[in-house]
Design a protein around this motif. Structure first.
Motif, PDB file in Angstrom:
ATOM      1  N   ASP A   1      -4.798  12.535  -0.659  1.00 58.86           N
ATOM      2  CA  ASP A   1      -6.029  12.088  -0.005  1.00 58.86           C
ATOM      3  C   ASP A   1      -6.457  10.686  -0.418  1.00 58.86           C
ATOM      4  O   ASP A   1      -7.588  10.276  -0.129  1.00 58.86           O
TER       5      ASP A   1
ATOM      6  N   GLU B   1       0.346   5.833   0.008  1.00 59.56           N
ATOM      7  CA  GLU B   1      -0.561   6.963   0.156  1.00 59.56           C
ATOM      8  C   GLU B   1      -0.110   8.088  -0.755  1.00 59.56           C
ATOM      9  O   GLU B   1       1.067   8.444  -0.773  1.00 59.56           O
TER      10      GLU B   1
ATOM     11  N   GLU C   1      -5.491   6.528  -0.491  1.00 56.75           N
ATOM     12  CA  GLU C   1      -4.678   5.387  -0.084  1.00 56.75           C
ATOM     13  C   GLU C   1      -4.843   4.292  -1.129  1.00 56.75           C
ATOM     14  O   GLU C   1      -5.968   3.928  -1.483  1.00 56.75           O
TER      15      GLU C   1
ATOM     16  N   SER D   1       0.840  -1.197   0.000  1.00 54.58           N
ATOM     17  CA  SER D   1       0.000   0.000   0.000  1.00 54.58           C
ATOM     18  C   SER D   1       0.874   1.246   0.000  1.00 54.58           C
ATOM     19  O   SER D   1       1.999   1.231   0.510  1.00 54.58           O
TER      20      SER D   1
ATOM     21  N   LYS E   1      -9.457   9.037   1.644  1.00 54.32           N
ATOM     22  CA  LYS E   1      -9.290   9.263   3.077  1.00 54.32           C
ATOM     23  C   LYS E   1     -10.327  10.211   3.685  1.00 54.32           C
ATOM     24  O   LYS E   1     -10.703  10.038   4.844  1.00 54.32           O
TER      25      LYS E   1
END
Length: 267
Positions: free
Chosen positions: A164, A161, A166, A159, A187
């Motif tokens: 805003d 980020e 993910e 994962s 997010k």
């Protein structure tokens, strides 16, 4: 008594006067914690409310899908990310312009695998508009352009980020070096979108990833009978229908139905 009634009438306004007074009375002060956002005369407050709604929403737009090019735009909050860039910079600019998106407003592009219809414009677009490129190590190694560019590595089951958004990645079964599918979560409000294409089979990992997504983009590539009777060479037919090829309509249907739930808004 008549004199008294006359004096009261002169002192008290009639119904029409009362109505006029009520219309022109100033509105009482409102509690600061609960502002009257619906008031027509307070455009700034209404603008702020619309802005908050836009920042909290998630939007997806399929800019292209097929052998001529693939690209999906994700927007959540104030962040825009592309999944794949299978078009030239010129074609990408036109497609983004058609939906009112400035290419410079996009922060990054995630390349799912190295095939030209997914990666063709990644490097040129990134150089022109300042996008950050993400790809797996296998995808980078299979593409000279991605290997030489400023491409950041992403794990095939990991994962990252980006603003805003993910991004969760997962390995898929396809005839590329290290292909991935993604689930993007906004997010600001937790809305989840799955972008899952170019895969030969739906593995348990992919099936679990599709659970509870509100938006799903899933490959439904071909009709089995039409493929068998079509003009493609036998080798290409086997590739498309194989475990590292593409999902047929018959395979995609049950996969979508299995992950459907009341909160899902789009497939």
């Amino acid at each position: 008594r008549r004199e008294q009634r006359r004096e009261r009438q002169q002192r008290e306004p009639d119904d029409e006067q009362r109505a006029e007074q009520q219309i022109h009375q100033p509105e009482p002060e409102h509690d600061a914690g609960n502002p009257p956002l619906q008031r027509e005369d307070d455009g700034r407050r209404m603008d702020r409310r619309v802005q908050r709604q836009r920042e909290q929403s998630m939007k997806l737009c399929v800019l292209g899908s097929g052998s001529k090019g693939n690209a999906v735009l994700i927007q959540a909050g104030t962040t825009r990310v592309l999944v794949d860039a299978g078009f030239s910079a010129r074609a990408m600019s036109k497609r983004l312009g058609a939906i009112g998106v400035d290419p410079r407003s996009i922060e990054a592009v995630i390349i799912t695998h190295e095939h030209e219809d997914h990666a063709k414009g990644a490097v040129s677009c990134a150089k022109k508009w300042g996008w950050q490129i993400y790809a797996t190590e296998g995808t980078k190694g299979a593409s000279v352009g991605l290997a030489e560019a400023d491409t950041r590595s992403v794990a095939s089951n990991g994962s990252i980020e980006i603003g805003d958004i993910e991004i969760r990645t997962m390995a898929v079964s396809h005839d590329a070096e290290e292909p991935i599918a993604i689930v993007a979560t906004g997010k600001p409000n937790g809305v989840r979108a799955g972008i899952i294409y170019d895969l030969g089979v739906v593995t348990e990992t992919v099936s679990k990833a599709m659970e509870r997504v509100e938006i799903l983009i899933l490959e439904s590539n071909h009709d089995g009978e039409m493929l068998r009777n079509g003009p493609y060479p036998a080798m290409l037919k086997r590739r498309i229908a194989g475990r590292e090829g593409h999902l047929s309509n018959r395979e995609a249907g049950p996969a979508a139905a299995e992950c459907a739930h009341r909160g899902m808004s789009h497939i």
